[in-house]
Design an enzyme around this catalytic site. Sequence first.
Site, mmCIF file in Angstrom:
data_model
loop_
_atom_site.group_PDB
_atom_site.id
_atom_site.type_symbol
_atom_site.label_atom_id
_atom_site.label_comp_id
_atom_site.label_asym_id
_atom_site.label_seq_id
_atom_site.Cartn_x
_atom_site.Cartn_y
_atom_site.Cartn_z
ATOM 1 N N HIS A 1 1.581 4.373 -2.834
ATOM 2 C CA HIS A 1 1.516 5.821 -2.623
ATOM 3 C C HIS A 1 2.690 6.518 -3.304
ATOM 4 O O HIS A 1 2.547 7.604 -3.851
ATOM 5 C CB HIS A 1 1.543 6.142 -1.133
ATOM 6 C CG HIS A 1 0.203 6.079 -0.466
ATOM 7 N ND1 HIS A 1 -0.896 6.783 -0.895
ATOM 8 C CD2 HIS A 1 -0.202 5.397 0.631
ATOM 9 C CE1 HIS A 1 -1.919 6.544 -0.104
ATOM 10 N NE2 HIS A 1 -1.524 5.702 0.834
ATOM 11 N N GLU B 1 -6.180 6.804 -1.137
ATOM 12 C CA GLU B 1 -6.176 5.568 -0.361
ATOM 13 C C GLU B 1 -6.766 4.421 -1.167
ATOM 14 O O GLU B 1 -6.226 3.315 -1.202
ATOM 15 C CB GLU B 1 -6.988 5.764 0.927
ATOM 16 C CG GLU B 1 -6.319 6.642 1.959
ATOM 17 C CD GLU B 1 -4.986 6.094 2.398
ATOM 18 O OE1 GLU B 1 -4.951 5.009 3.010
ATOM 19 O OE2 GLU B 1 -3.964 6.721 2.108
ATOM 20 N N HIS C 1 0.838 -1.205 0.000
ATOM 21 C CA HIS C 1 0.000 0.000 0.000
ATOM 22 C C HIS C 1 0.874 1.258 0.000
ATOM 23 O O HIS C 1 0.659 2.198 -0.756
ATOM 24 C CB HIS C 1 -0.900 -0.050 1.227
ATOM 25 C CG HIS C 1 -1.766 1.147 1.424
ATOM 26 N ND1 HIS C 1 -3.102 1.159 1.132
ATOM 27 C CD2 HIS C 1 -1.483 2.377 1.906
ATOM 28 C CE1 HIS C 1 -3.602 2.353 1.425
ATOM 29 N NE2 HIS C 1 -2.637 3.113 1.896
ATOM 30 N N GLU C 2 1.899 1.250 0.873
ATOM 31 C CA GLU C 2 2.793 2.409 0.957
ATOM 32 C C GLU C 2 3.612 2.583 -0.315
ATOM 33 O O GLU C 2 3.837 3.708 -0.773
ATOM 34 C CB GLU C 2 3.737 2.245 2.156
ATOM 35 C CG GLU C 2 3.049 2.244 3.493
ATOM 36 C CD GLU C 2 2.168 3.455 3.680
ATOM 37 O OE1 GLU C 2 2.553 4.565 3.260
ATOM 38 O OE2 GLU C 2 1.073 3.301 4.224
ATOM 39 N N ASP D 1 -4.815 1.146 -2.427
ATOM 40 C CA ASP D 1 -5.289 -0.208 -2.113
ATOM 41 C C ASP D 1 -5.272 -1.081 -3.364
ATOM 42 O O ASP D 1 -4.807 -2.215 -3.342
ATOM 43 C CB ASP D 1 -6.711 -0.168 -1.556
ATOM 44 C CG ASP D 1 -6.777 0.310 -0.119
ATOM 45 O OD1 ASP D 1 -5.742 0.271 0.562
ATOM 46 O OD2 ASP D 1 -7.866 0.714 0.321
#
Length: 484
Positions: free
Chosen positions: A137, A198, A133-134, A202
């Site tokens: 980003h 977000e 997930h990070e 995901d």
Amino acid sequence: MLKRTRSLLYLCIVTALSPALPSQANSLDLPDIGTAASGTLTIAQERQYGDAYMRMLRNSQPIISDPVINEYIESLGHRLVANANDVKTPFTFFMIRDRNINAFAFFGGYVALHSGLFLHAKSESELASVMAHEIAHITQRHLARSMEDQARRSPATLAALAGSLLLAIAAPEAGIAAMTATTAGNAQSQINYTRSNEQEADRFGIATLAKAGFEAQAMPRFFGRLADEYRYASTPPPMLLTHPLPEARITDSRARAASYPEKHLSPSLSYHLTRSRIVARYAGINGEAALDWFNRAEKGASQQLKPAFDYGRALVYLDKRDFDKAQPMLEALLKQDPNNNFYLDAATDLYLGKKEYQKAQSLLETALKVNPKNPVLTINYANSLIEDSKNQQAVKVLQRYTHDNPDDLNGWHLLSQANSHLGKSQEDLAARGEILALKADWNKAIQYYTQASKLADLGSLEQARYDARIDQLMSQRDRFMALQ
């Protein structure tokens, strides 16, 4: 107003904590907009800001400089990065000692994990889901895109917003004041923009997770469990404050994960060894509580994870200097897996604690023949030489190590220590100067190198080296200050 502005600033800093969109299944659901910010903030600029943020964090946060843990999370992180899309920067993974469940990412490919994640993630796939997930980003450049969106709606330039973010890390109240004019009036749009990031993270994260061979279902499982556990909590963990988990987001991630083949992986021993190390040394509990945790956790665990619990107990006994209990456990573990760095590191601590220096060195020398230049083994070997008063030999090892790993504080600390024992004050000062530079304390770093230069023989190569480094540090300081 101050609380709202502070939270918006934090949202910007941690906006990179969400899993990502699949590259194969349902790949047409979202356009590839990961480079939308390229026209305003370049990749080179992001890396420059990332380096600056990391230096500030080293100076302000309890970063865990544990070679064994760092090796594990770097290995896991780079396995994910190798299977991610749109990777444009190198990645650095590190851990902060904090029992709160959280993770965040920022410019330049930096991903931070809170140690508390290991207390709640039940498998390697669940931890990997947070990391994926990070990573998403960063690859989708969410922080730059969020700032670009703010810049469109305010008089501030992107550079001013990024500089305010850096200033906020250096001096929180000043940074908040600088951000007020540009963020306080845009609260709802910023929150909406972050929520869309977000969801996008995901989706990309699940794709990365599946491609890397982990369980795609681990992401909705972990986030769903967190949402259920803290649904009615008065103080939810920071991760849920900055990365809310509404039912729609969890439902979407479940549907996305369901489009990938279901996997049932064997438990990862490396993950559980790392988890045991965190419980024993970084969870903020005493030895008796840690032993109780291992005993309770082992009851419902697979037999193949028994070494992880024995390892955790051995660490507790080591830290209590109860070597008679630690030694049979560690030697049995080493017999099972003689090249395991978790066991080699702990066995080194055991032999050094018992002042059996040659035994520690022989163990590590054998391991280094199999895995030369390995950071865990090299750092342990250098430390064993220092403990055995073989400081000149340690300096030679550490000079090579710090050249290959210039951002590792462990190497510089040991190099400073070895030179101090040898009475080489100027080399001790130079190593300490590098530590200060890694923490953005530029003026003191320059001061230490200036003192080292004065101690060196006039006109010597050693003095020339110190003076050249002073020039470099002054240039780095000026670039750093210009960012603010």
